[in-house]
Design a protein around this motif. Structure first.
Motif, short mmCIF file in Angstrom:
data_model
loop_
_atom_site.label_atom_id
_atom_site.label_comp_id
_atom_site.label_asym_id
_atom_site.label_seq_id
_atom_site.Cartn_x
_atom_site.Cartn_y
_atom_site.Cartn_z
N UNK A 48 -4.64 -1.88 5.72
CA UNK A 48 -5.11 -0.54 6.03
C UNK A 48 -3.93 0.30 6.49
N UNK A 49 -4.01 1.58 6.24
CA UNK A 49 -2.93 2.49 6.60
C UNK A 49 -3.51 3.73 7.26
N UNK A 63 0.85 -1.19 0.00
CA UNK A 63 0.00 0.00 0.00
C UNK A 63 0.89 1.23 0.00
N UNK A 64 0.43 2.25 -0.70
CA UNK A 64 1.16 3.50 -0.76
C UNK A 64 0.48 4.54 0.08
N UNK A 65 1.21 5.57 0.42
CA UNK A 65 0.72 6.51 1.43
C UNK A 65 -0.47 7.34 0.97
N UNK A 66 -0.77 7.32 -0.30
CA UNK A 66 -1.92 8.10 -0.77
C UNK A 66 -3.21 7.28 -0.77
N UNK A 67 -3.13 6.08 -0.20
CA UNK A 67 -4.27 5.18 -0.15
C UNK A 67 -4.48 4.73 1.29
N UNK A 68 -5.71 4.65 1.73
CA UNK A 68 -5.98 4.25 3.10
C UNK A 68 -6.25 2.76 3.28
N UNK A 69 -6.68 2.12 2.20
CA UNK A 69 -7.01 0.70 2.31
C UNK A 69 -6.87 0.04 0.94
N UNK A 70 -6.47 -1.21 0.97
CA UNK A 70 -6.33 -1.98 -0.27
C UNK A 70 -6.70 -3.41 0.01
N UNK A 71 -7.40 -4.02 -0.92
CA UNK A 71 -7.86 -5.39 -0.70
C UNK A 71 -7.55 -6.26 -1.90
#
Lengths: 117, 115
Positions: B65-66, B50-58
């Protein structure tokens, strides 16, 4: 399939001898590769950053004269453990990113288990 | 430099239950957070990032989650299966240059899924 190849997968050597480990990027060029060391049941610790055509950058506490790194081509980096001692026994893993630019995923080699007797 | 803390160090779950692993990082400049799965004697395999411009990835049963403000990120595995048993490592990376990531790893979590 694997994008980073490492050789040998395991090696046993006697104290005082040197061991060379190769790390190759398959079908892509890697100007930068990273060398990690992993002791049993522990995390991966970055040892050094290998830069093609220039000197490697070592992390604090890693002896550059003991762990010689040569990144002679865009697809090959080598780590030589010189005058190995039993405490150097560990799992050594290299990694490289297929894409240029930060935030590109790192792919790891299959690792080299070094045992120094 | 960056410091990554990972908890728990071991996690035992029943097959079908969920598993959650949490990591915190210290350097607010870190902007890339991959998770790796390592089976015994094998190389770490990237499972999700996950990259810092995204809060969640599935990705199917795996989610990350970030929370940049709190500087922590988590791995969630749902409907766990015995083949999920492995050691999982979180990592954090900060802008290193054009050539790639310099990762700092957490201490690892040994996950055991009991059938």
């Amino acid at each position: 399939g694997a994008v980073v190849s490492q050789h040998p997968s395991w090696v046993i050597c006697k104290s005082g001898t040197s061991v060379k480990i190769e790390c190759r990027s398959l079908d892509f060029q890697a100007t930068t590769m990273f060398w990690y060391r992993q002791f049993p049941k522990q995390s991966l610790m970055l040892m050094a950053t290998s830069n093609e055509g220039s000197k490697a950058t070592y992390e604090q506490g890693v002896e550059k004269d003991k762990f010689l790194i040569n990144h002679a081509s865009l697809t090959l980096s080598t780590l030589t453990v010189t005058s190995a001692h039993p405490e150097d026994s560990s799992f050594y893993i290299c990694s490289a990113g297929r894409e240029l630019g930060y935030n590109s995923p790192l792919h790891f080699g299959n690792g080299t288990r070094l045992t120094v007797t | 430099g960056e410091n990554v803390e990972q908890h728990p160090s071991t996690l035992s779950v029943q097959e079908g239950d969920s598993a959650v692993i949490k990591c915190t990082y210290s350097d607010s400049a870190s902007n890339y957070f991959p998770w790796y799965k390592q089976e015994l004697g094998k190389r770490p395999q990237l499972i999700i990032d996950i990259r810092s411009n995204v809060g969640e990835k599935k990705d199917q049963r795996i989610a990350v989650t970030l929370n940049k403000t709190a500087k922590h990120f988590s791995l969630h595995i749902t409907e766990t299966q015995p083949e999920d048993s492995a050691v999982y490592f979180c990592a954090a990376s900060w802008p290193f240059g054009a050539a790639g990531n310099k990762l700092t790893f957490g201490g690892g979590t040994r996950v055991l899924v009991k059938p």
